[in-house]
Structures are given as structure tokens and as C-alpha cells.
Design an enzyme around this catalytic site. Structure first.
Site, PDB file in Angstrom:
ATOM      1  N   LEU A  94      75.201  90.785  34.428  1.00  0.00           N
ATOM      2  CA  LEU A  94      75.232  89.895  35.594  1.00  0.00           C
ATOM      3  C   LEU A  94      75.432  88.440  35.180  1.00  0.00           C
ATOM      4  O   LEU A  94      75.563  87.564  36.033  1.00  0.00           O
ATOM      5  CB  LEU A  94      73.908  90.011  36.367  1.00  0.00           C
ATOM      6  CG  LEU A  94      73.642  91.344  37.080  1.00  0.00           C
ATOM      7  CD1 LEU A  94      72.218  91.371  37.621  1.00  0.00           C
ATOM      8  CD2 LEU A  94      74.640  91.569  38.197  1.00  0.00           C
ATOM      9  N   LYS A 147      72.047  90.509  19.025  1.00  0.00           N
ATOM     10  CA  LYS A 147      71.234  89.287  18.916  1.00  0.00           C
ATOM     11  C   LYS A 147      70.822  88.954  17.483  1.00  0.00           C
ATOM     12  O   LYS A 147      70.750  87.784  17.113  1.00  0.00           O
ATOM     13  CB  LYS A 147      69.993  89.404  19.796  1.00  0.00           C
ATOM     14  CG  LYS A 147      70.340  89.356  21.270  1.00  0.00           C
ATOM     15  CD  LYS A 147      69.133  89.495  22.152  1.00  0.00           C
ATOM     16  CE  LYS A 147      69.593  89.540  23.609  1.00  0.00           C
ATOM     17  NZ  LYS A 147      68.497  89.645  24.550  1.00  0.00           N
ATOM     18  N   ASN A 174      70.047  84.550  21.514  1.00  0.00           N
ATOM     19  CA  ASN A 174      70.749  84.995  22.732  1.00  0.00           C
ATOM     20  C   ASN A 174      71.621  83.894  23.320  1.00  0.00           C
ATOM     21  O   ASN A 174      72.330  84.126  24.293  1.00  0.00           O
ATOM     22  CB  ASN A 174      69.758  85.516  23.787  1.00  0.00           C
ATOM     23  CG  ASN A 174      69.083  84.394  24.552  1.00  0.00           C
ATOM     24  OD1 ASN A 174      68.934  83.279  24.035  1.00  0.00           O
ATOM     25  ND2 ASN A 174      68.672  84.673  25.774  1.00  0.00           N
ATOM     26  N   ASP A 199      65.116  84.121  25.767  1.00  0.00           N
ATOM     27  CA  ASP A 199      64.548  85.313  26.418  1.00  0.00           C
ATOM     28  C   ASP A 199      63.047  85.158  26.680  1.00  0.00           C
ATOM     29  O   ASP A 199      62.557  85.490  27.763  1.00  0.00           O
ATOM     30  CB  ASP A 199      64.769  86.558  25.539  1.00  0.00           C
ATOM     31  CG  ASP A 199      66.160  87.139  25.675  1.00  0.00           C
ATOM     32  OD1 ASP A 199      66.828  86.862  26.696  1.00  0.00           O
ATOM     33  OD2 ASP A 199      66.575  87.878  24.776  1.00  0.00           O
ATOM     34  N   ALA A 242      61.237  97.074  19.620  1.00  0.00           N
ATOM     35  CA  ALA A 242      61.236  96.006  18.614  1.00  0.00           C
ATOM     36  C   ALA A 242      62.668  95.570  18.319  1.00  0.00           C
ATOM     37  O   ALA A 242      62.989  95.185  17.201  1.00  0.00           O
ATOM     38  CB  ALA A 242      60.537  96.485  17.342  1.00  0.00           C
ATOM     39  N   GLY A 243      63.530  95.645  19.332  1.00  0.00           N
ATOM     40  CA  GLY A 243      64.914  95.209  19.172  1.00  0.00           C
ATOM     41  C   GLY A 243      65.041  93.711  19.428  1.00  0.00           C
ATOM     42  O   GLY A 243      64.057  92.962  19.395  1.00  0.00           O
ATOM     43  N   ALA A 260      65.564  91.939  22.120  1.00  0.00           N
ATOM     44  CA  ALA A 260      64.827  91.374  23.257  1.00  0.00           C
ATOM     45  C   ALA A 260      63.340  91.254  22.921  1.00  0.00           C
ATOM     46  O   ALA A 260      62.700  90.227  23.202  1.00  0.00           O
ATOM     47  CB  ALA A 260      65.017  92.242  24.494  1.00  0.00           C
TER      48      ALA A 260
HETATM   49  P1  NAP Z   1      68.310  96.535  21.120  1.00  0.00           P
HETATM   50  O1  NAP Z   1      68.241  95.410  20.162  1.00  0.00           O
HETATM   51  O2  NAP Z   1      69.440  97.503  21.016  1.00  0.00           O
HETATM   52  O3  NAP Z   1      66.916  97.367  20.970  1.00  0.00           O
HETATM   53  C1  NAP Z   1      66.717  98.541  21.693  1.00  0.00           C
HETATM   54  C2  NAP Z   1      65.255  98.951  21.605  1.00  0.00           C
HETATM   55  O4  NAP Z   1      65.054 100.126  22.416  1.00  0.00           O
HETATM   56  C3  NAP Z   1      64.811  99.327  20.195  1.00  0.00           C
HETATM   57  O5  NAP Z   1      63.459  98.988  20.038  1.00  0.00           O
HETATM   58  C4  NAP Z   1      65.006 100.852  20.199  1.00  0.00           C
HETATM   59  O6  NAP Z   1      64.231 101.522  19.249  1.00  0.00           O
HETATM   60  C5  NAP Z   1      64.518 101.165  21.590  1.00  0.00           C
HETATM   61  N1  NAP Z   1      64.988 102.466  22.074  1.00  0.00           N
HETATM   62  C6  NAP Z   1      66.262 102.814  22.372  1.00  0.00           C
HETATM   63  N2  NAP Z   1      66.301 104.088  22.817  1.00  0.00           N
HETATM   64  C7  NAP Z   1      65.021 104.552  22.789  1.00  0.00           C
HETATM   65  C8  NAP Z   1      64.408 105.786  23.136  1.00  0.00           C
HETATM   66  N3  NAP Z   1      65.139 106.814  23.567  1.00  0.00           N
HETATM   67  N4  NAP Z   1      63.068 105.896  23.017  1.00  0.00           N
HETATM   68  C9  NAP Z   1      62.334 104.845  22.572  1.00  0.00           C
HETATM   69  N5  NAP Z   1      62.856 103.651  22.214  1.00  0.00           N
HETATM   70  C10 NAP Z   1      64.189 103.502  22.326  1.00  0.00           C
HETATM   71  O7  NAP Z   1      68.304  96.028  22.625  1.00  0.00           O
HETATM   72  P2  NAP Z   1      67.586  94.706  23.199  1.00  0.00           P
HETATM   73  O8  NAP Z   1      68.517  93.568  23.177  1.00  0.00           O
HETATM   74  O9  NAP Z   1      66.282  94.569  22.525  1.00  0.00           O
HETATM   75  O10 NAP Z   1      67.383  95.110  24.744  1.00  0.00           O
HETATM   76  C11 NAP Z   1      66.392  96.058  25.137  1.00  0.00           C
HETATM   77  C12 NAP Z   1      66.460  96.245  26.652  1.00  0.00           C
HETATM   78  O11 NAP Z   1      66.021  95.038  27.296  1.00  0.00           O
HETATM   79  C13 NAP Z   1      67.894  96.494  27.113  1.00  0.00           C
HETATM   80  O12 NAP Z   1      67.936  97.601  27.999  1.00  0.00           O
HETATM   81  C14 NAP Z   1      68.311  95.199  27.772  1.00  0.00           C
HETATM   82  O13 NAP Z   1      69.177  95.373  28.866  1.00  0.00           O
HETATM   83  C15 NAP Z   1      66.978  94.610  28.247  1.00  0.00           C
HETATM   84  N6  NAP Z   1      67.008  93.137  28.249  1.00  0.00           N
HETATM   85  C16 NAP Z   1      66.806  92.462  29.422  1.00  0.00           C
HETATM   86  C17 NAP Z   1      66.821  91.063  29.411  1.00  0.00           C
HETATM   87  C18 NAP Z   1      66.583  90.299  30.678  1.00  0.00           C
HETATM   88  O14 NAP Z   1      66.903  89.106  30.722  1.00  0.00           O
HETATM   89  N7  NAP Z   1      66.008  90.904  31.691  1.00  0.00           N
HETATM   90  C19 NAP Z   1      67.050  90.362  28.241  1.00  0.00           C
HETATM   91  C20 NAP Z   1      67.250  91.085  27.077  1.00  0.00           C
HETATM   92  C21 NAP Z   1      67.241  92.470  27.092  1.00  0.00           C
HETATM   93  P3  NAP Z   1      64.789 101.761  17.746  1.00  0.00           P
HETATM   94  O15 NAP Z   1      64.517 100.491  16.985  1.00  0.00           O
HETATM   95  O16 NAP Z   1      64.024 102.927  17.254  1.00  0.00           O
HETATM   96  O17 NAP Z   1      66.270 102.050  17.863  1.00  0.00           O
END
Ligand code: NAP
Length: 281
Positions: A17, A67, A88, A103, A129-130, A132
Site C-alpha cells: 500500500l 531489510k 526500511n 518500523d 525475528a525477521g 520487521a
Molecule cells: P521477513 O524478514 O521475511 O521475516 C519473516 C518472519 O516470519 C521470520 O521470523 C520467519 O521465521 C517467520 N515465519 C515465516 N513463515 C513462518 C511460519 N510458517 N511459521 C512461523 N514463522 C514463520 O519478513 P518481515 O519483514 O520481518 O515481515 C514480517 C511480517 O510483518 C510480514 O508479513 C510483513 O508484511 C509484516 N510487516 C508489516 C509492517 C507494517 O508496517 N504493518 C512492517 C513490516 C512488516 P524464520 O526466521 O524461521 O524464517
């Protein structure tokens, strides 16, 4: 002279968005900009950024899974980006990338400002722990949570995040399989992308009390499984990530353009209260 461009980079990114939010901020403030979404796989990210700069790129938002890679390419970083080890918001200045992470402040502003919630003294659990989670963790500690426990599917990433916080008395990691034995929490944050893969949440209700605040960083359909779990568990408050998204964007917009947009108007529009300003996908 080429157009000054801004963009969000991610993989995938078509769902983002951010182009709509920045366009709405620009209309409000009279700033002239072109803001697009650019899909870049991790191996192609640096080349895509180089092309972007060549075409007049001045600033970029970065979303999953880029990120941590964005942090690595910055010559200068803000204190909060360094604590997060993730960026970010990129700004192209003097031929170099400067990195920030909005963030965490975005989430805290949404929870404490828009939702009027007090985070101080809450025992906090973060799932994920990604990139975000890395942005959000230091901001939660700064906002005064009493303890922060991080649990991640890949435990080494939770350990690395906790090490980066440097607060061993207040911030620690635990294993996902031990979630049933770590007590209850005043704040539970879902910072995973699990629901994007269509997976259900199977978390123990023992994590919650009737006063628990449950927060999903996801929004839209991706927030449904966790917020449904929180409701079933009887959590008092459940908040999705839409407000955080708008607030982190407002922070980036101010850094790039030197003017603070009215984020409440854009948030209300995205929630569907004013379909004229921002229409649905
Ligand atoms: P990322 O760096 O790809 O990290 C993904 C995280 O999700 C990792 O901790 C991963 O674990 C975990 N994960 C993925 N699939 C899983 C499953 N099946 N079971 C358990 N854990 C799982 O992504 P990110 O940037 O941190 O974003 C995370 C989420 O937050 C996204 O969906 C994103 O859209 C949302 N977000 C929202 C905002 C906002 O402004 N509202 C901002 C940032 C992000 P592993 O380390 O084991 O792979």
C-alpha cells in the site's frame, strides 16, 4: 532534468500500500513525486537500486525480505537502524545510501497515540525475528516493556536479535516449542509472515490474560488468523498492522520531504471510512 523518484522495494511487492500512502501524503502536502513499487529478488536488489538511482531515485522504502540486505548497503545508518540491523527507509544523499528504520517508531506511535494504549510495564512476547521484528524490538524496549521474549521458527535468528539488543536482563529468546511453559504476557506481537503462506496459528491460550494486547504487524487477510486466535483467547485489545504501516510511512515522508503529513486522514481512508481518497485494490 529527470523526475525525482521514490519507490518501495520488496519481493513480492505488488500487494504494498506504500505507493498509495505516499501519493496521498503528497497530495495533502503539495509535494510533487513519483512513487512506485519495484519487485527485486534478494540477488537482484543491489542492481535494481543502482538502476533506480540512475533513473532519478532519491529515496526508497524496503520491505520483506530485503531489510537486512538494505542495511548492508548503507554507508551511514541511524542509531535505530543500527540497533535493528535492518533498514526500511533509504535516502540517496551525496552519492551514498543513508539508512533508517521507521518500523518501530511507527508501531509505537500507532499503539500509544492512535490506540491510546500504554506499553509501559507490560511483559512482551514477539513471534518472529525477521526484518520487521528487528525494527520493532528496540522500540518496544524504549517504550518501557518490562521484559521482551523473542521466539522464532529458526531459533538462531531469535538469538541474534536478542544479542543485538544488548539487554540480557530484559530481552531474551526462547524456543517455539516452549511457548506453553513461558507464562502469560501483557503484549503479544506477531511479527511473522506465516499467514502469508496460508498457515493457521496454533498458539497456547496460556500466553494470554484478559488484559493482553495482541498486535499483528500484518494487515488485511494476512492478519485474520492471529487476530482470530487473540479473540478466541479472550485478549482485551487486538490491533492489526495498518496503523503502523501508515505511521512508518509518515516518518519516512517527513525525513525525505521535510514536512509531516496528516497520517490520521490517510489511515481512515485505508480503513474504508473515506473510499474517495484511497480506493481499494
Ligand atoms: P521477513 O524478514 O521475511 O521475516 C519473516 C518472519 O516470519 C521470520 O521470523 C520467519 O521465521 C517467520 N515465519 C515465516 N513463515 C513462518 C511460519 N510458517 N511459521 C512461523 N514463522 C514463520 O519478513 P518481515 O519483514 O520481518 O515481515 C514480517 C511480517 O510483518 C510480514 O508479513 C510483513 O508484511 C509484516 N510487516 C508489516 C509492517 C507494517 O508496517 N504493518 C512492517 C513490516 C512488516 P524464520 O526466521 O524461521 O524464517
Amino acid at each position: 532534468m529527470s523526475t525525482v523518484r521514490y519507490a518501495v522495494f520488496g519481493h513480492p511487492v505488488s500487494h504494498s500500500l506504500s505507493p498509495r500512502i505516499h501519493a496521498a501524503f503528497a497530495r495533502q502536502t503539495g509535494v510533487s513525486l513519483a512513487y512506485t513499487a519495484i519487485d527485486a529478488a534478494p540477488h537482484a536488489f543491489v542492481a535494481a537500486l543502482d538502476r533506480f538511482v540512475g533513473e532519478g531515485g532519491k529515496g526508497a522504502n524496503v520491505t520483506l525480505p530485503l531489510k537486512e540486505a538494505a542495511f548492508a548497503i548503507c554507508t551511514r545508518t541511524s542509531d535505530r537502524a543500527r540497533r535493528a540491523g535492518a533498514v526500511n527507509t533509504l535516502s540517496w544523499n551525496d552519492g551514498q545510501w543513508h539508512g533508517d528504520n521507521t518500523d518501530g517508531i511507527g508501531l509505537v506511535r500507532d499503539l500509544t497515540g492512535r490506540n491510546g494504549l500504554d506499553l509501559r510495564g507490560r511483559r512482551a512476547l514477539m513471534l518472529g525475528a525477521g526484518g520487521a521484528a528487528r525494527g520493532v524490538a528496540p522500540a518496544l524496549l524504549d517504550a518501557g516493556v518490562s521484559e521482551l521474549i523473542v521466539v522464532n521458527r529458526t531459533p538462531e535468528r531469535a538469538d541474534a536479535l536478542i544479542d543485538a539488543m544488548g539487554e540480557p536482563d530484559r530481552a531474551l529468546s526462547r524456543y517455539w516449542q516452549d511457548l506453553g511453559d513461558i507464562g502469560d504476557f501483557g503484549l503479544i506481537v506477531n511479527a511473522t509472515s506465516a499467514a502469508r503462506g496460508g498457515e493457521d496459528f496454533d498458539l497456547p491460550f496460556t500466553l494470554t490474560t484478559p488484559r493482553t494486547l495482541a498486535v499483528d504487524l500484518n494487515y488485511g487477510e494476512a492478519a485474520i488468523p492471529f487476530l482470530a486466535w487473540a479473540k478466541a483467547a479472550g485478549c482485551r485489545d487486538a490491533v492489526d498492522g495498518l496503523g503502523m504501516l501508515v505511521e512508518q510511512a509518515a516518518e519516512a515522508f517527513e525525513a525525505w520531504h521535510g514536512t509531516r503529513p496528516d497520517s490520521d486522514t490517510v489511515y481512515a481512508a485505508l480503513r474504508g471510512k473515506d473510499a474517495l481518497l484511497v480506493t481499494a485494490d
